[in-house]
Design a protein around this motif. Structure first.
Motif, mmCIF file in Angstrom:
data_model
loop_
_atom_site.group_PDB
_atom_site.id
_atom_site.type_symbol
_atom_site.label_atom_id
_atom_site.label_comp_id
_atom_site.label_asym_id
_atom_site.label_seq_id
_atom_site.Cartn_x
_atom_site.Cartn_y
_atom_site.Cartn_z
ATOM 1 N N LEU A 128 0.803 -1.227 0.113
ATOM 2 C CA LEU A 128 0.038 0.001 -0.020
ATOM 3 C C LEU A 128 0.825 1.285 0.094
ATOM 4 O O LEU A 128 1.838 1.160 0.462
ATOM 5 N N SER A 129 0.274 2.377 -0.339
ATOM 6 C CA SER A 129 0.945 3.703 -0.458
ATOM 7 C C SER A 129 1.279 4.313 0.789
ATOM 8 O O SER A 129 2.124 5.119 0.613
ATOM 9 N N GLY A 130 0.892 3.839 1.850
ATOM 10 C CA GLY A 130 1.184 4.448 3.245
ATOM 11 C C GLY A 130 1.742 3.263 4.194
ATOM 12 O O GLY A 130 1.877 2.210 3.830
ATOM 13 N N ARG A 131 2.345 3.696 5.100
ATOM 14 C CA ARG A 131 2.923 2.717 6.101
ATOM 15 C C ARG A 131 2.331 2.514 7.145
ATOM 16 O O ARG A 131 2.054 2.708 8.150
ATOM 17 N N MET A 132 1.610 1.301 6.771
ATOM 18 C CA MET A 132 0.752 0.674 7.957
ATOM 19 C C MET A 132 1.151 0.203 9.224
ATOM 20 O O MET A 132 0.499 0.034 10.238
ATOM 21 N N VAL A 135 4.622 -1.108 -3.971
ATOM 22 C CA VAL A 135 4.218 -1.290 -5.566
ATOM 23 C C VAL A 135 3.732 0.052 -6.188
ATOM 24 O O VAL A 135 2.905 0.759 -5.584
ATOM 25 N N GLY A 136 4.244 0.496 -7.111
ATOM 26 C CA GLY A 136 3.822 1.927 -7.552
ATOM 27 C C GLY A 136 4.577 3.115 -7.245
ATOM 28 O O GLY A 136 4.533 4.119 -7.724
ATOM 29 N N ARG A 137 5.611 2.930 -6.326
ATOM 30 C CA ARG A 137 6.581 4.115 -5.725
ATOM 31 C C ARG A 137 7.118 4.688 -6.901
ATOM 32 O O ARG A 137 7.193 5.759 -7.081
ATOM 33 N N LEU A 153 -1.947 0.768 -5.257
ATOM 34 C CA LEU A 153 -1.514 1.265 -6.554
ATOM 35 C C LEU A 153 -1.287 0.360 -7.463
ATOM 36 O O LEU A 153 -0.759 -1.077 -7.025
ATOM 37 N N ASP A 154 -1.273 0.496 -8.825
ATOM 38 C CA ASP A 154 -0.649 -0.750 -9.493
ATOM 39 C C ASP A 154 0.874 -0.041 -10.044
ATOM 40 O O ASP A 154 1.363 0.886 -9.466
#
Lengths: 124, 386
Positions: free
Chosen positions: B76-80, B282-284, B94-95
């Protein structure tokens, strides 16, 4: 009988009350319910020539836009100013104070009876 | 899958909606209530008192195990991993090209346990992608959407109503105190009718409110208890139609409108949901490059703005945005006559050159140009928060 059974209908969810060469037109309660709260109506000006089946107005709810089709060919004889000022009349009294336009016509096309219209809406 | 036509799924609260006279709509394969009394009344109830929403069609996906945090960090785009137990975060899936597969709210419900809430239409895709991305990690992805009903109570009276629901108790402390102390984007374990229930202070309406994750068997009794408790305070059942106008006023993006695989997060103003600093996912790389995921998309290179107009006629999703010369400079993704503000509002992706607040633009409303001005998002903001 109820007012509903005295009216004629179109498959585009208009109701029509025809008498002495003038057809009063509105949208049905079913259509108003599907559309949601009506917030704006755009109707043709009196004197405009209209053709049966053509789009002559728009009915906007918070959610979507519905089109008003002319059920008969003729000339717009009157427009309901009250509904332009208070569009919610289309929801609260679709068959009465929520009428939309009156059309002067010479020939009335075949329209649906209440039972036929109800059969149409019960499918969806 | 079978050859038969897809059946419309029904919520565990379906009978309650029928009894309340709801109009239904097909939504992501579910038959869900679109309205009960009327869109405007329900909308106003949420802004001034409270509204009750059935969101049982949403996807609830659990990610479990010692490496659940690491797996989600990579997915995911955030740091869980940075979430403490009981904390929630809005984040994006994101893809590889940086496009948005879905927007999610992730709740950390235990050290080794996360609840991922996905949009109904994306539930299966999200579960599948998370499963793929969790491979090699000591973590398990379980789609438990069918075993979770979701009820949202939203509006300024929400807390007071929830505090008075009979049969709702805290796990460790008094429910009244626990709800009073629950902060925005935090979750709380509670008990309703002997069953565990997760209460979160989240929502999608721009108002204070709570979301209640409950077993389907207990959903009806909780729904009825909430309506009964809240009747005097103005609580009404609220459908998907008013949910859309509420979230639009609050400037919240909707998947399929403001978000999609052809849109980079920054275009939709969601750069804050993307943590590229010391965090690989993924997507970064694609997000950092900033190239359009789908260059042929109408939205490529455009940015999300708010548009305000006068009169009653609203721009709707798909309508063209025009500049002073009548040239197409963008596209509306959501629009309505704002019930709270009384004038038309819209979200639109426009060329960056015309995205500045105050810019005069137009919207092609079925052949008629209506004037529109770029305004900051959100259109509506509640006055205070507790």
């Amino acid at each position: 009988m109820t007012r509903e059974s005295e009216l004629k209908y179109t498959s585009e969810h208009e109701w029509v009350e025809a008498a002495d060469g003038v057809a009063t037109v509105g949208i049905t309660g079913y259509a108003a319910g599907q559309l949601g709260d009506v917030v704006y109506v755009d109707l043709p000006a009196a004197g405009t020539a209209v053709e049966a089946g053509a789009v002559i107005g728009e009915i906007e709810s918070t959610k979507s836009v519905g089109e008003l089709y002319a059920p008969v060919s003729g000339t717009i004889a009157a427009v309901n100013d009250a509904v332009e000022a208070s569009p919610e009349l289309v929801n609260s009294d679709p068959l009465g104070d929520g009428w939309l336009v009156r059309i002067e016509y010479s020939d009335l096309p075949a329209l649906l009876e209440l039972a036929e219209y109800q059969a149409l809406t019960s499918e969806s | 899958m079978t050859d038969t036509l897809p059946t419309q799924r029904q919520s565990p609260l379906h009978d309650a909606h029928v009894a309340a006279g709801a109009t239904f709509t097909d939504f992501a394969g579910w038959q869900m209530p679109v309205r009960y009394s009327g869109d405007l009344a329900e909308h106003a109830a949420v802004r001034t008192a409270a509204g009750l929403f059935d969101l049982s069609h949403m996807g609830e996906i659990f990610v479990l195990g010692p490496a659940a945090a690491d797996a989600l960090d990579a997915a995911l785009s955030g740091r869980m991993s940075a979430l403490t137990v009981g904390q929630a975060k809005y984040t994006l899936l994101l893809d590889d090209d940086g496009g948005v597969i879905d927007d999610l709210i992730v709740y950390r419900t235990g050290d080794d346990r996360y609840l991922v809430v996905a949009n109904a239409s994306n539930r299966e895709v999200v579960a599948e992608v998370l499963r793929d991305r969790a491979e090699g990690y000591d973590a398990l992805v379980e789609d438990e959407s069918d075993d979770v009903a979701l009820i949202a109570i939203q509006g300024p009276k929400s807390k007071e109503i929830l505090q008075n629901v009979e049969g709702l108790t805290g796990e460790e402390q008094d429910i009244d105190d626990a709800l009073g102390a629950l902060r925005y984007y935090r979750a709380l374990n509670a008990v309703y009718a002997g069953l565990p229930i997760l209460i979160t202070r989240t929502g999608y309406t721009g108002e204070d409110g709570f979301e209640l994750f409950v077993a389907p068997d207990a959903a009806r009794s909780l729904w009825d208890a909430l309506l009964e408790t809240g009747a005097g305070a103005g609580l009404v059942p609220a459908g998907l139609a008013c949910r859309d106008t509420l979230r639009l006023e609050a400037g919240m993006p909707l998947y399929g409108h403001e978000l999609g695989v052809d849109i980079l997060p920054a275009q939709a103003g969601l750069a804050r949901a993307v943590v590229t600093d010391g965090h690989d996912f993924v997507g970064r790389d694609a997000v950092l490059r900033g190239d359009a995921p789908e260059p042929d998309s109408l939205l490529a290179g455009r940015v999300l703005v708010g548009l305000a107009s006068e009169g009653k006629r609203a721009g709707r999703a798909g309508y063209d945005v025009l500049n002073g010369d009548g040239a197409v400079v963008g596209r509306v993704t959501s629009g309505a006559l704002s019930p709270t503000l009384g004038h038309p509002i819209a979200m639109a992706f426009v060329d960056p050159a015309v995205a500045e607040t105050g810019t005069s633009l137009g919207i092609d409303v079925r052949g008629t140009r209506i004037d529109a001005t770029v305004v900051p998002l959100p259109f509506y903001k509640r006055e205070s928060n507790t």
